[in-house]
Motif scaffolding. Structure first.
Motif, short mmCIF file in Angstrom:
data_model
loop_
_atom_site.label_atom_id
_atom_site.label_comp_id
_atom_site.label_asym_id
_atom_site.label_seq_id
_atom_site.Cartn_x
_atom_site.Cartn_y
_atom_site.Cartn_z
N ILE A 188 19.78 51.96 -11.99
CA ILE A 188 18.80 52.66 -12.82
C ILE A 188 17.88 53.50 -11.96
N SER A 189 17.44 52.95 -10.82
CA SER A 189 16.58 53.71 -9.92
C SER A 189 17.31 54.91 -9.33
N LEU A 190 18.59 54.74 -9.05
CA LEU A 190 19.38 55.84 -8.51
C LEU A 190 19.49 56.99 -9.51
N ALA A 191 19.68 56.65 -10.77
CA ALA A 191 19.71 57.69 -11.80
C ALA A 191 18.38 58.43 -11.88
N GLY A 192 17.28 57.69 -11.73
CA GLY A 192 15.98 58.34 -11.72
C GLY A 192 15.76 59.22 -10.51
N LEU A 193 16.23 58.77 -9.35
CA LEU A 193 16.08 59.57 -8.13
C LEU A 193 16.85 60.88 -8.22
N GLN A 194 18.02 60.84 -8.81
CA GLN A 194 18.82 62.06 -8.92
C GLN A 194 18.26 63.03 -9.94
N ASP A 195 17.31 62.58 -10.75
CA ASP A 195 16.68 63.46 -11.72
C ASP A 195 15.42 64.12 -11.16
N VAL A 196 15.00 63.72 -9.96
CA VAL A 196 13.82 64.32 -9.34
C VAL A 196 14.20 65.71 -8.81
N PRO A 197 13.48 66.76 -9.17
CA PRO A 197 13.83 68.12 -8.71
C PRO A 197 13.76 68.22 -7.18
N ARG A 198 14.80 68.78 -6.58
CA ARG A 198 14.82 68.95 -5.13
C ARG A 198 13.81 69.98 -4.67
N GLU A 199 13.46 70.91 -5.56
CA GLU A 199 12.50 71.94 -5.17
C GLU A 199 11.16 71.34 -4.77
N LEU A 200 10.76 70.26 -5.41
CA LEU A 200 9.49 69.63 -5.07
C LEU A 200 9.54 69.03 -3.68
N HIS A 201 10.66 68.40 -3.33
CA HIS A 201 10.80 67.84 -1.99
C HIS A 201 10.82 68.94 -0.93
N GLU A 202 11.50 70.03 -1.24
CA GLU A 202 11.55 71.13 -0.28
C GLU A 202 10.18 71.76 -0.09
N ALA A 203 9.42 71.89 -1.17
CA ALA A 203 8.07 72.46 -1.06
C ALA A 203 7.17 71.53 -0.24
N ALA A 204 7.29 70.22 -0.46
CA ALA A 204 6.48 69.28 0.32
C ALA A 204 6.86 69.32 1.79
N ARG A 205 8.17 69.47 2.08
CA ARG A 205 8.60 69.55 3.47
C ARG A 205 8.06 70.81 4.13
N ILE A 206 8.05 71.91 3.41
CA ILE A 206 7.50 73.16 3.96
C ILE A 206 6.01 73.03 4.24
N ASP A 207 5.30 72.31 3.38
CA ASP A 207 3.86 72.11 3.57
C ASP A 207 3.54 71.11 4.67
#
Length: 332
Positions: free
Chosen positions: A201-220
């Motif tokens: 269930i957690s894996l399904a939730g993780l795959q629904d998290v937009p990658r763009e947000l992670h990429e923006a946080a990494r850039i910041d």
């Protein structure tokens, strides 16, 4: 133009067209809606019938039993009203077992959620044979509870168990895992062993998290932990809430202690490790060891009400921290 001239023109033009045919346009729509309703109830009727026969009727029967002294066999029973409930609230054993069940829920639910989320984060990474790892980690969750209980009982047997074999190999003394106080830790290990269900269930939730947000946080310049804490966890909050509610409901109803330690009676008292005498164990003893169907039914109805209260409190206190990622247009 005079009134007489207007009347003569109206007579030559004939009567105004009737609005009757316009009403017929609603008939196909109404018929289509009725067919949809009939189709809905036709397809859901097996579930509705099953829910009524297998849930509502047994619950109503148990409620009626809770006001009687029925023992399941003898026809000599009587109506006692709230007598079972008065005895329940004055029974110290009931409250002690309920306290152990609550402590078990408070301990096991967070541990299972943390373990499942950690495994989900691990298998969500781009690893080789990732599908194989997911399958292996999920397999314990599909093992029947009876088989899992027997396996752990054999593994932690004091005389021939593999756990004590490892301890004696390193020079430690063998422990009585199936007795107090160690049996509570064995019970927790059975819960963590089957954390694959939480992982999926957690894996399904993780795959629904937009990658763009992670990429923006990494850039910041945000660290991996900061990204996980500030982005991933808030977006997973509905999933975590679902797992918390279902975990609490499942943990207070656990019957696994019956598979970890032998059940017997000595002088009318159930003999099991004290740490494993949870609320459902008390209900089981009242039903099958002592034959007090009325009192046991009262115990179950009290547990039902307590679960409703606990669920309501969880929703109330988490309403401000659960983030639902809904499109603003979808709310309109």
């Amino acid at each position: 133009m005079t009134v007489d001239q207007i009347s003569s023109v109206a007579d030559r033009q004939g009567p105004a067209p009737s609005a009757g045919p316009a009403r017929t346009t609603d008939r196909p729509r109404t018929s289509f809606t009725a067919r949809r309703h009939r189709a809905f109830y036709m397809f859901t009727s097996p579930w509705i019938i099953g829910f009524l026969l297998l849930a509502i009727v047994p619950m109503a029967y148990a409620l009626w039993l809770s006001f009687t002294t029925f023992d399941g066999i003898s026809p000599n029973w009587r109506y006692v009203g709230l007598g079972n409930y008065r005895e329940l609230f004055s029974d110290s054993v009931t409250w002690e077992s309920l306290g152990r069940a609550g402590l078990f829920a408070v301990t096991s639910v967070p541990l299972s959620i943390i373990a499942g989320l950690g495994l989900a984060v691990l298998v969500n990474r781009p690893l080789k044979a990732r599908g194989l790892f997911r399958t292996l980690l999920y397999l314990p969750a599909v093992v029947p509870p009876v088989g899992a209980g027997i396996a752990f009982k054999t593994l932690f047997d004091q005389n021939s168990g593999a756990a004590n074999g490892v301890l004696t190999l390193f020079g430690f003394e063998a422990l009585g895992w199936m007795a107090d106080p160690y049996v509570r830790y064995v019970l927790l290990m059975t819960v963590l062993w089957a954390a694959g269900n939480v992982m999926i269930i957690s894996l399904a939730g993780l795959q629904d998290v937009p990658r763009e947000l992670h990429e923006a946080a990494r850039i910041d310049g945000a660290s991996a932990w900061r990204t996980f804490r500030s982005i991933t966890v808030p977006l997973l909050s509905p999933v975590l809430l679902f797992q918390t509610v279902t975990g609490v409901i499942a943990s207070v109803q656990t019957i696994m202690p019956l598979l970890l330690a032998p059940l017997g009676t000595t002088g009318g008292v159930t003999t099991v490790p004290q740490s494993n005498y949870l609320y459902m164990m008390h209900v089981f003893a009242q039903y099958f060891a002592l034959g007090r169907y009325g009192y046991a039914s009262a115990l179950l109805w009290v547990l039902f009400v307590l679960i409703l209260i606990a669920t309501g409190l969880i929703f109330k206190f988490t309403s401000g921290v659960v983030f639902y990622n809904v499109d603003p247009e979808a709310k309109k």
